[in-house]
Design a protein around this motif. Structure first.
Motif, short mmCIF file in Angstrom:
data_model
loop_
_atom_site.label_atom_id
_atom_site.label_comp_id
_atom_site.label_asym_id
_atom_site.label_seq_id
_atom_site.Cartn_x
_atom_site.Cartn_y
_atom_site.Cartn_z
N PHE A 150 -5.56 9.69 14.14
CA PHE A 150 -4.34 10.41 14.52
C PHE A 150 -3.15 9.68 13.91
CE2 PHE A 150 -1.18 11.28 18.13
CZ PHE A 150 -0.79 12.47 17.55
N ARG A 151 -2.86 10.04 12.66
CA ARG A 151 -1.84 9.20 12.02
C ARG A 151 -1.07 9.90 10.89
NH1 ARG A 151 -6.90 6.93 10.91
NH2 ARG A 151 -7.52 6.80 8.71
N ASP A 152 -0.03 9.19 10.44
CA ASP A 152 0.74 9.52 9.24
C ASP A 152 1.59 10.79 9.37
OD1 ASP A 152 -0.78 7.35 8.43
OD2 ASP A 152 -2.21 8.55 7.31
N PRO A 153 2.54 10.81 10.32
CA PRO A 153 3.39 11.99 10.49
C PRO A 153 4.19 12.31 9.22
CG PRO A 153 4.26 10.13 11.75
CD PRO A 153 2.91 9.72 11.25
N PHE A 199 -4.52 6.52 -7.47
CA PHE A 199 -3.28 7.08 -6.93
C PHE A 199 -3.61 7.57 -5.53
CE2 PHE A 199 0.20 10.23 -6.69
CZ PHE A 199 1.21 9.60 -7.41
N TYR A 200 -3.02 6.99 -4.50
CA TYR A 200 -3.44 7.33 -3.14
C TYR A 200 -2.28 7.28 -2.16
CZ TYR A 200 -6.65 7.68 0.81
OH TYR A 200 -7.33 8.12 1.92
N ALA A 201 -2.51 7.97 -1.03
CA ALA A 201 -1.57 7.94 0.10
C ALA A 201 -0.16 8.34 -0.34
CB ALA A 201 -1.56 6.56 0.75
N TYR A 239 7.31 0.86 2.47
CA TYR A 239 5.91 0.82 2.05
C TYR A 239 5.10 -0.03 3.02
CZ TYR A 239 8.23 -3.17 -0.06
OH TYR A 239 9.02 -4.27 -0.26
N GLN A 240 3.82 0.31 3.11
CA GLN A 240 2.90 -0.47 3.92
C GLN A 240 2.74 -1.83 3.25
OE1 GLN A 240 0.68 0.89 6.87
NE2 GLN A 240 2.83 1.51 6.84
N TRP A 241 2.94 -2.89 4.04
CA TRP A 241 2.96 -4.20 3.42
C TRP A 241 2.37 -5.26 4.35
CZ3 TRP A 241 7.70 -7.85 2.84
CH2 TRP A 241 7.38 -8.87 1.93
N TRP A 253 -8.29 13.30 7.19
CA TRP A 253 -7.13 13.61 6.34
C TRP A 253 -6.06 12.55 6.60
CZ3 TRP A 253 -6.06 19.65 6.50
CH2 TRP A 253 -7.16 20.30 5.93
N GLU A 254 -5.85 11.69 5.65
CA GLU A 254 -4.77 10.71 5.79
C GLU A 254 -3.52 11.22 5.08
OE1 GLU A 254 -6.55 7.01 4.18
OE2 GLU A 254 -6.59 6.32 6.24
N CYS A 255 -2.40 10.69 5.48
CA CYS A 255 -1.13 10.93 4.81
C CYS A 255 -0.93 12.37 4.33
CB CYS A 255 -0.98 9.99 3.61
SG CYS A 255 -1.10 8.26 4.05
N CYS A 300 2.28 -1.34 12.03
CA CYS A 300 3.22 -0.22 11.86
C CYS A 300 2.75 0.56 10.64
CB CYS A 300 4.65 -0.74 11.67
SG CYS A 300 5.19 -1.70 13.09
N TRP A 301 2.07 1.65 10.88
CA TRP A 301 1.41 2.38 9.79
C TRP A 301 2.29 3.48 9.22
CZ3 TRP A 301 -4.36 2.89 11.83
CH2 TRP A 301 -4.89 1.60 11.92
N SER A 302 1.67 4.28 8.38
CA SER A 302 2.47 5.20 7.55
C SER A 302 3.23 6.25 8.33
CB SER A 302 1.56 5.87 6.52
OG SER A 302 1.27 4.93 5.52
N GLY A 303 4.29 6.73 7.71
CA GLY A 303 5.12 7.76 8.31
C GLY A 303 6.18 8.23 7.34
N GLN A 338 0.82 -1.21 0.00
CA GLN A 338 0.00 0.00 0.00
C GLN A 338 0.86 1.27 0.00
OE1 GLN A 338 -2.71 -2.23 3.03
NE2 GLN A 338 -3.43 -0.16 2.81
N ASP A 339 0.60 2.15 0.95
CA ASP A 339 1.20 3.49 0.96
C ASP A 339 2.73 3.48 0.85
OD1 ASP A 339 -1.25 3.21 2.22
OD2 ASP A 339 -0.82 4.62 3.82
N PRO A 340 3.28 4.39 0.05
CA PRO A 340 4.73 4.63 0.10
C PRO A 340 5.06 5.32 1.42
CG PRO A 340 3.68 6.25 -1.34
CD PRO A 340 2.61 5.29 -0.92
N1 DQQ Z 1 -2.84 3.39 5.35
C1 DQQ Z 1 -2.08 3.29 6.56
C2 DQQ Z 1 -2.47 4.46 7.40
C3 DQQ Z 1 -2.93 5.44 6.39
C4 DQQ Z 1 -3.65 4.60 5.38
C5 DQQ Z 1 -2.38 1.98 7.24
C6 DQQ Z 1 -3.77 5.21 4.03
O1 DQQ Z 1 -1.41 4.93 8.18
O2 DQQ Z 1 -3.72 6.43 6.96
O3 DQQ Z 1 -1.91 0.94 6.42
O4 DQQ Z 1 -3.88 4.27 3.01
#
Ligand code: DQQ
Length: 519
Positions: free
Chosen positions: A130-133, A259-261, A19-21, A185-187, A64-67, A3-5
């Protein structure tokens, strides 16, 4: 599933992408997500390393989510990421490389101080929003700043946090920016762009008259990435979008397809800002499980401010051109109204195609007037039989020989009004005929293209088996599509230029390169 870079950077000459995997299968499992890790010397050929961060502590045991990565002034990279903690609260954590002499940064150590920031009713932060610094930027007052994505009711917001030491973070009384009615608002991504230069700027580059700022947010409501251009007021510590921009679904998108995140980083070696984005599948989950993988990263794009100051421009990083092999060239070819011409001599399943179309002024004056209700470009692109007189013209990619299957990347031109000299140009990526297979999402994508049709109209398309990434107007509008042909596979794939309109269109030039596979 990928998922997300996360945390893109360049360190000791090596590009890193995390990347989110979900390592366990081709489906999303946010409670198991790790930070996958890949490195490259050229942004094109990648090797995968073992995951950099895995759930292991109370502060991230449920994922372990995005950052993002921040390169500290001494050159040391650090990661801030969201942990889904043992109570399923979203908290912010820090990790550092174990061995800075290793350019591959294979091992990372979690800070004993984790979690560094926790949500609570005291700070009015909802623990499930509350995420994605972001990458941190350094203020003139000697403090670091980050923003995290959040939501309060239907208000989306980018919370601001400051720190002197990167460990103790203080929430600012005001968010960096917010907007009502958008949902989560993500990412978020917040970065400076030069006003008159395509060169990138370091995230900590101080604002000033020659600098604008960009705030991108990913909206869960639509699953799209929207950006605004504006000013970062360093004194009030808030971001103010320029007139005409609102941080909601009316804002421009990086990409009008899948195209996301997405996330950018500053490539200090080549002085450019590079954008990464996650391209999700358009196929049903059972198909993803069968093929054994799901999700990919779009080709990285250089991103900069258009000279109008009204949008960003994106272009595939120049390194992609190293995959080009044989080139087919056309010069000055007439595409008569109603015609289709095959582009022979290219491996049509993997190709890079760049075309410049030219429409005569005489024909432009005769273009149909756009219907008053046609304000949604996606709907205009879905009107398959509504010819504007001028177009649709463009490319049919990933096409089978007899066109049982094809994806159409095309342009349509309308006059803005009966007595108007202005035109409306629409760019479409139409997947409705992309596969004989049923069950895929074949939504037609479309977007306005802010160019003068009196100038040559540029269209570049990167084709790679099941993904089509298109750039209109030299990167002013981008559309990425996932398609799953059944017949148009390997050598059975064809490429055509076409003009379904009634007026003629000239192909000023067309270059199509066969592309090698990367590593
Ligand atoms: N995916 C992550 C989150 C983010 C979301 C979790 C966006 O941190 O907000 O896998 O696709």
């Amino acid at each position: 599933m990928l998922q997300d870079p996360n945390g893109p950077m360049i360190y000791k000459g090596i590009y890193h992408l995390f990347y989110q995997w979900n390592q366990n299968g081709a489906v999303m499992d946010v409670n198991k997500t790790v930070w996958g890790h890949a490195t490259s010397t050229d942004l094109i050929n990648w090797i995968t390393l073992s995951p950099a961060i895995r759930p292991s502590r109370p502060s991230d045991i449920n994922g372990c989510w995005s950052g993002s990565v921040t390169i500290l002034p001494n050159g040391k990279p650090v990661i801030l990421y969201t942990g889904n903690d043992r109570y399923n609260r979203q908290v912010q954590n820090l990790v550092k490389p174990k061995n800075l002499t290793d350019p591959y940064l294979r091992h990372w150590t979690k800070s004993p101080e984790n979690p560094l920031v926790t949500p609570s009713p005291v700070n009015h932060i909802n623990s499930s929003a509350f995420r994605d610094p972001t990458t941190a930027w350094f203020g003139r007052d000697g403090s670091w700043r980050i923003t995290t994505g959040s939501q309060e009711g239907r208000r989306g917001l980018a919370i601001l946090h400051t720190s002197k030491d990167f460990v103790r973070w203080k929430q600012s009384p005001k968010p960096l920016h917010y907007h009502d009615g958008t949902g989560m608002w993500e990412c978020p991504d917040f970065f400076p762009v030069a006003r008159t230069d395509s060169r990138g700027l370091d995230t900590s580059f101080s604002s000033g008259p020659m600098v604008k700022h960009v705030l991108k947010v990913s909206l869960t409501d639509t699953f799209n990435d929207y950006y605004t251009i504006g000013t970062y007021d360093e004194v009030r510590d808030v971001y103010v979008p320029d007139k005409g921009f609102v941080q909601d679904e009316t804002a421009p998108r990086y990409d009008y397809g899948k195209f996301y995140a997405s996330k950018t980083f500053y490539d200090s070696v080549n002085q450019r800002r590079i954008l990464w984005g996650w391209v999700n599948e358009s196929s049903p989950e059972k198909d993803n499980i069968k093929k054994g993988w799901a999700g990919l990263q779009a080709i990285p794009r250089k991103v900069w401010l258009d000279e109008s100051g009204k949008r960003l421009v994106q272009w595939p990083v120049k390194e992609i051109e190293r995959l080009r092999t044989t080139q087919v060239k056309w010069g000055n070819k007439l595409l008569k109204g109603g015609s289709v011409m095959e582009v022979h001599g290219v491996t049509a399943s993997q190709a890079d195609v760049e075309v410049f179309f030219k429409v005569s002024g005489f024909d432009l004056e005769k273009a149909d007037v756009i219907e008053p209700g046609w304000t949604d470009p996606q709907l205009i692109c879905s009107q398959r039989n509504a010819s504007s007189g001028l177009g649709p013209f463009g490319l049919m990619v990933l096409a089978s020989k007899n066109m049982e299957e094809y994806t159409s990347v095309n342009i349509r031109i309308f006059r803005a009004g009966e007595n108007s000299k202005e035109h409306v140009v629409v760019m479409c990526s139409d997947q409705s005929t992309s596969s004989l297979e049923k069950g895929n999402d074949k939504t037609t994508y479309g977007a306005f293209l802010d160019i003068s049709p009196y100038q040559p109209i540029s269209l570049r398309t990167l084709i790679d088996k099941s993904i089509v990434e298109s750039f209109g107007g030299k990167g002013k509008t981008c559309i990425t599509s996932r398609v799953y042909p059944k017949l148009a596979i390997g050598e059975r794939t064809h490429l055509f230029a076409f003009n379904k309109g009634s007026q003629n269109v000239n192909v000023l030039s067309l270059s199509a390169w066969s592309m090698k596979s990367s590593l």
